[in-house]
Design a protein around this motif. Structure first.
Motif, mmCIF file in Angstrom:
data_model
loop_
_atom_site.group_PDB
_atom_site.id
_atom_site.type_symbol
_atom_site.label_atom_id
_atom_site.label_comp_id
_atom_site.label_asym_id
_atom_site.label_seq_id
_atom_site.Cartn_x
_atom_site.Cartn_y
_atom_site.Cartn_z
ATOM 1 N N ARG A 42 0.388 -0.880 0.105
ATOM 2 C CA ARG A 42 -0.039 0.281 0.039
ATOM 3 C C ARG A 42 0.808 0.638 0.232
ATOM 4 O O ARG A 42 1.813 1.436 0.893
ATOM 5 C CB ARG A 42 -0.790 -0.304 1.083
ATOM 6 C CG ARG A 42 -2.402 0.916 1.052
ATOM 7 C CD ARG A 42 -3.693 0.618 2.198
ATOM 8 N NE ARG A 42 -3.857 2.157 2.489
ATOM 9 C CZ ARG A 42 -4.315 2.038 3.823
ATOM 10 N NH1 ARG A 42 -3.737 2.174 5.101
ATOM 11 N NH2 ARG A 42 -5.591 3.223 3.697
ATOM 12 N N GLU A 83 -11.869 1.223 2.588
ATOM 13 C CA GLU A 83 -11.753 0.674 4.389
ATOM 14 C C GLU A 83 -12.433 -1.116 4.978
ATOM 15 O O GLU A 83 -11.957 -0.861 4.910
ATOM 16 C CB GLU A 83 -11.621 2.107 4.933
ATOM 17 C CG GLU A 83 -11.342 1.940 6.339
ATOM 18 C CD GLU A 83 -11.326 3.131 7.298
ATOM 19 O OE1 GLU A 83 -10.964 2.884 8.276
ATOM 20 O OE2 GLU A 83 -11.026 4.084 6.418
ATOM 21 N N ARG A 121 -10.979 -3.672 2.911
ATOM 22 C CA ARG A 121 -10.058 -3.431 3.579
ATOM 23 C C ARG A 121 -10.550 -4.012 4.716
ATOM 24 O O ARG A 121 -9.426 -5.452 5.283
ATOM 25 C CB ARG A 121 -9.253 -2.607 3.880
ATOM 26 C CG ARG A 121 -8.464 -1.808 2.605
ATOM 27 C CD ARG A 121 -7.228 -0.909 2.285
ATOM 28 N NE ARG A 121 -7.318 -0.939 3.793
ATOM 29 C CZ ARG A 121 -7.107 0.024 4.758
ATOM 30 N NH1 ARG A 121 -7.623 1.431 4.595
ATOM 31 N NH2 ARG A 121 -6.294 0.138 5.609
ATOM 32 N N GLY A 122 -11.043 -4.057 5.048
ATOM 33 C CA GLY A 122 -11.705 -4.639 6.711
ATOM 34 C C GLY A 122 -11.809 -6.127 6.872
ATOM 35 O O GLY A 122 -11.612 -7.172 7.277
ATOM 36 N N GLY A 155 -9.106 -8.250 5.480
ATOM 37 C CA GLY A 155 -8.528 -8.389 6.469
ATOM 38 C C GLY A 155 -7.248 -7.750 6.044
ATOM 39 O O GLY A 155 -6.371 -7.837 6.011
ATOM 40 N N ILE A 156 -6.744 -6.836 4.950
ATOM 41 C CA ILE A 156 -5.783 -6.262 3.974
ATOM 42 C C ILE A 156 -5.149 -5.305 4.901
ATOM 43 O O ILE A 156 -5.960 -3.977 5.714
ATOM 44 C CB ILE A 156 -6.942 -5.684 2.539
ATOM 45 C CG1 ILE A 156 -6.792 -6.946 1.375
ATOM 46 C CG2 ILE A 156 -4.980 -5.168 2.334
ATOM 47 C CD1 ILE A 156 -6.452 -8.003 1.519
ATOM 48 N N GLU A 157 -4.254 -5.162 5.084
ATOM 49 C CA GLU A 157 -3.100 -3.959 5.833
ATOM 50 C C GLU A 157 -3.171 -3.024 4.913
ATOM 51 O O GLU A 157 -2.789 -2.625 4.112
ATOM 52 C CB GLU A 157 -3.095 -4.622 7.021
ATOM 53 C CG GLU A 157 -4.034 -4.896 8.145
ATOM 54 C CD GLU A 157 -2.828 -6.103 9.212
ATOM 55 O OE1 GLU A 157 -2.067 -6.935 9.351
ATOM 56 O OE2 GLU A 157 -4.070 -7.019 9.967
ATOM 57 N N ASP A 158 -1.378 -2.760 5.021
ATOM 58 C CA ASP A 158 -0.092 -2.698 4.194
ATOM 59 C C ASP A 158 0.060 -2.776 2.928
ATOM 60 O O ASP A 158 0.764 -2.641 2.002
ATOM 61 C CB ASP A 158 0.716 -1.585 4.840
ATOM 62 C CG ASP A 158 1.771 -3.293 5.729
ATOM 63 O OD1 ASP A 158 1.311 -4.576 5.887
ATOM 64 O OD2 ASP A 158 3.291 -3.271 5.406
ATOM 65 N N SER A 159 -0.337 -4.472 3.027
ATOM 66 C CA SER A 159 -0.291 -5.038 1.552
ATOM 67 C C SER A 159 -1.250 -6.322 0.880
ATOM 68 O O SER A 159 -1.751 -6.386 1.498
ATOM 69 C CB SER A 159 1.679 -6.073 1.732
ATOM 70 O OG SER A 159 0.947 -7.036 2.881
ATOM 71 N N ASN A 201 -4.467 -10.508 2.608
ATOM 72 C CA ASN A 201 -3.723 -10.269 3.769
ATOM 73 C C ASN A 201 -2.698 -11.799 3.506
ATOM 74 O O ASN A 201 -2.954 -12.643 3.887
ATOM 75 C CB ASN A 201 -3.987 -10.249 4.697
ATOM 76 C CG ASN A 201 -3.500 -10.364 6.584
ATOM 77 O OD1 ASN A 201 -2.723 -10.084 5.936
ATOM 78 N ND2 ASN A 201 -3.736 -9.284 7.225
ATOM 79 N N LYS A 235 -3.045 -13.927 6.328
ATOM 80 C CA LYS A 235 -4.539 -14.577 6.415
ATOM 81 C C LYS A 235 -3.763 -15.820 5.232
ATOM 82 O O LYS A 235 -4.464 -17.101 6.114
ATOM 83 C CB LYS A 235 -4.918 -14.058 6.054
ATOM 84 C CG LYS A 235 -5.687 -12.459 6.509
ATOM 85 C CD LYS A 235 -6.641 -13.143 7.755
ATOM 86 C CE LYS A 235 -6.981 -12.329 8.359
ATOM 87 N NZ LYS A 235 -8.016 -12.693 9.984
#
Length: 165
Positions: free
Chosen positions: A16, A108, A111-112, A115-119, A133, A136
């Protein structure tokens, strides 16, 4: 004229960016363009795995035939099938544009849900692709050995490139 959609193949990784964008990799970007006749990415949740599913707009035309096949298979094997619920799962997705370089902003709430965060790790699945993620994905069983190995290698490479900047 765009080339014909032939499905998704391969895997890729995206960090990200500081602007909150992910990058749809070239092979996936070209397939989405062919499927959407433009730059529209569709994302939803996977009905079994803890990841997201991506595809182009042409998937909408396939939904009724897919529902028919799933309903017939459920009947044949004596399983319950709720066509309304399955239809909701297949037709509720978010669309988002991406630029010529494949950059897009993932909402957002999606993403939640994924479970997607910075990648994100992109993994082909034929007519669709999954977005994971990495943490995961690494929790998945042995049947995901190859994707997990590819994800680890691509993640190391991307993070090493990120540190050089």
């Amino acid at each position: 004229m765009s080339e014909a959609f032939e499905g998704y193949s391969g895997q890729a990784f995206s960090l990200r960016s500081e602007k909150g964008r992910f990058t749809l990799p070239p092979a996936f970007r070209n397939a989405v363009k062919a499927s959407s006749e433009g730059k529209t990415l569709c994302l939803t949740t996977h009905d079994k795995w803890d990841c997201l599913v991506g595809f182009g707009l042409s998937r909408k035309a396939e939904v009724e035939a897919l529902l028919d096949r799933e309903e017939e298979a459920a009947y044949k094997f004596g399983r319950e099938f709720d066509r309304d619920i399955r239809s909701i799962q297949l037709t509720n997705f978010e669309t988002m544009p991406f630029d010529d370089s494949g950059r897009f902003i993932m909402p957002e709430f999606l993403r939640g849900l994924g479970g997607i965060e910075d990648s994100v790790f992109f993994l082909s699945a034929g007519r669709v692709f999954t977005l994971w993620n990495p943490a995961k994905l690494y929790e998945m069983g042995h049947e995901f050995a190859m994707p997990k190995a590819a994800c680890r290698a691509l993640e190391e490479e991307a993070r090493a490139k990120g540190k050089k900047k």
